[in-house]
Write a protein that holds these residues in place. Sequence first.
Motif, PDB file in Angstrom:
ATOM      1  N   GLN A  14       0.859  -1.183   0.000  1.00 36.33           N
ATOM      2  CA  GLN A  14       0.000   0.000   0.000  1.00 36.33           C
ATOM      3  C   GLN A  14       0.892   1.229   0.000  1.00 36.33           C
ATOM      4  N   VAL A  15       0.900   1.942  -1.133  1.00 40.77           N
ATOM      5  CA  VAL A  15       1.640   3.202  -1.195  1.00 40.77           C
ATOM      6  C   VAL A  15       0.849   4.236  -0.405  1.00 40.77           C
ATOM      7  N   ILE A  16       1.514   4.908   0.519  1.00 39.49           N
ATOM      8  CA  ILE A  16       0.813   5.871   1.364  1.00 39.49           C
ATOM      9  C   ILE A  16       1.186   7.312   1.042  1.00 39.49           C
ATOM     10  N   GLY A  17       2.120   7.503   0.114  1.00 38.19           N
ATOM     11  CA  GLY A  17       2.426   8.873  -0.272  1.00 38.19           C
ATOM     12  C   GLY A  17       3.611   8.993  -1.210  1.00 38.19           C
ATOM     13  N   PHE A  18       3.675  10.153  -1.860  1.00 35.77           N
ATOM     14  CA  PHE A  18       4.808  10.517  -2.708  1.00 35.77           C
ATOM     15  C   PHE A  18       5.325  11.858  -2.206  1.00 35.77           C
ATOM     16  N   LEU A  19       6.604  11.918  -1.895  1.00 38.30           N
ATOM     17  CA  LEU A  19       7.207  13.121  -1.359  1.00 38.30           C
ATOM     18  C   LEU A  19       8.199  13.683  -2.368  1.00 38.30           C
ATOM     19  N   THR A  20       8.225  15.001  -2.490  1.00 39.62           N
ATOM     20  CA  THR A  20       9.078  15.647  -3.488  1.00 39.62           C
ATOM     21  C   THR A  20       9.912  16.747  -2.845  1.00 39.62           C
ATOM     22  N   LEU A  36      10.753  13.652   5.630  1.00 39.95           N
ATOM     23  CA  LEU A  36      10.290  12.305   5.930  1.00 39.95           C
ATOM     24  C   LEU A  36      11.158  11.701   7.022  1.00 39.95           C
ATOM     25  N   GLY A  37      10.602  10.691   7.662  1.00 35.69           N
ATOM     26  CA  GLY A  37      11.345  10.007   8.710  1.00 35.69           C
ATOM     27  C   GLY A  37      10.878  10.328  10.107  1.00 35.69           C
ATOM     28  N   PHE A  38       9.808  11.134  10.221  1.00 34.16           N
ATOM     29  CA  PHE A  38       9.260  11.378  11.562  1.00 34.16           C
ATOM     30  C   PHE A  38       8.846  10.040  12.168  1.00 34.16           C
ATOM     31  N   ALA A  39       9.142   9.846  13.431  1.00 34.21           N
ATOM     32  CA  ALA A  39       8.795   8.583  14.083  1.00 34.21           C
ATOM     33  C   ALA A  39       8.485   8.828  15.547  1.00 34.21           C
ATOM     34  N   VAL A  40       7.391   8.236  16.012  1.00 30.55           N
ATOM     35  CA  VAL A  40       7.036   8.363  17.426  1.00 30.55           C
ATOM     36  C   VAL A  40       7.618   7.204  18.228  1.00 30.55           C
ATOM     37  N   ARG A  41       8.068   6.174  17.527  1.00 27.92           N
ATOM     38  CA  ARG A  41       8.715   5.036  18.187  1.00 27.92           C
ATOM     39  C   ARG A  41      10.159   4.955  17.720  1.00 27.92           C
ATOM     40  N   ASP A  42      10.844   3.880  18.099  1.00 27.02           N
ATOM     41  CA  ASP A  42      12.249   3.739  17.719  1.00 27.02           C
ATOM     42  C   ASP A  42      12.422   3.369  16.256  1.00 27.02           C
TER      43      ASP A  42
END
Length: 200
Positions: A41-47, A52-58
């Motif tokens: 499941q593709v959840i997005g395209f970033l340009t 990107l890379g935000f994480a609430v866990r490790d």
Amino acid sequence: MDVKLSAGSTLFIEGDKADHLYNISHGCIRIHKLLPDGRRQVIGFLTTGDFLGFAVRDGYAYSAEAVTNTKLCGFSRVKLEHLLQAFPAMEKRLLGIAANELAVAQDQMLLLGRKTAAERLASFLIAFSDRLLKADLPISPIVLPMARSDISDYLGLTNETISRTFTRFRKLGLIELNNAETIYIRDMKRLRRVAGGEEP
């Protein structure tokens, strides 16, 4: 830290230790998750300009791959946290970016859960056009660097449905297909109405 990826290369995989945050300086990144049955499941395209890379866990919550040759600037998560303590205004800016990511995810849930194929594709094209508008660029043509299969996996549709809907939009005069990547918007008002639920 400068990072260069060739098209098709992986930046990180879902579950990898989330030790860096990235800003795209050039190119396009596809982010996706694998479902338990192996489907993607593709959840997005970033340009360019996106983070990107935000994480609430490790660990990272999704995988990231380069759609095109891509350049990124990577920031150590630990060093960034220290920097944010020293510069609260920067923390506020990043929180705003994270909140925007959440809003995009909510829009994606609506897109997949309630909209028809025509509504999904129209919404997708409008979203890319709106990105150009925010960057003070012409809203048409739209250059889509990703494959049709990527769009299919993002919109929850088959490749055949995507192709049929593109053809339908072209015949109705909503768009013009210059090639597989370049799409000219010919009637933005009608396209927005389609995205909102009106029959094309």
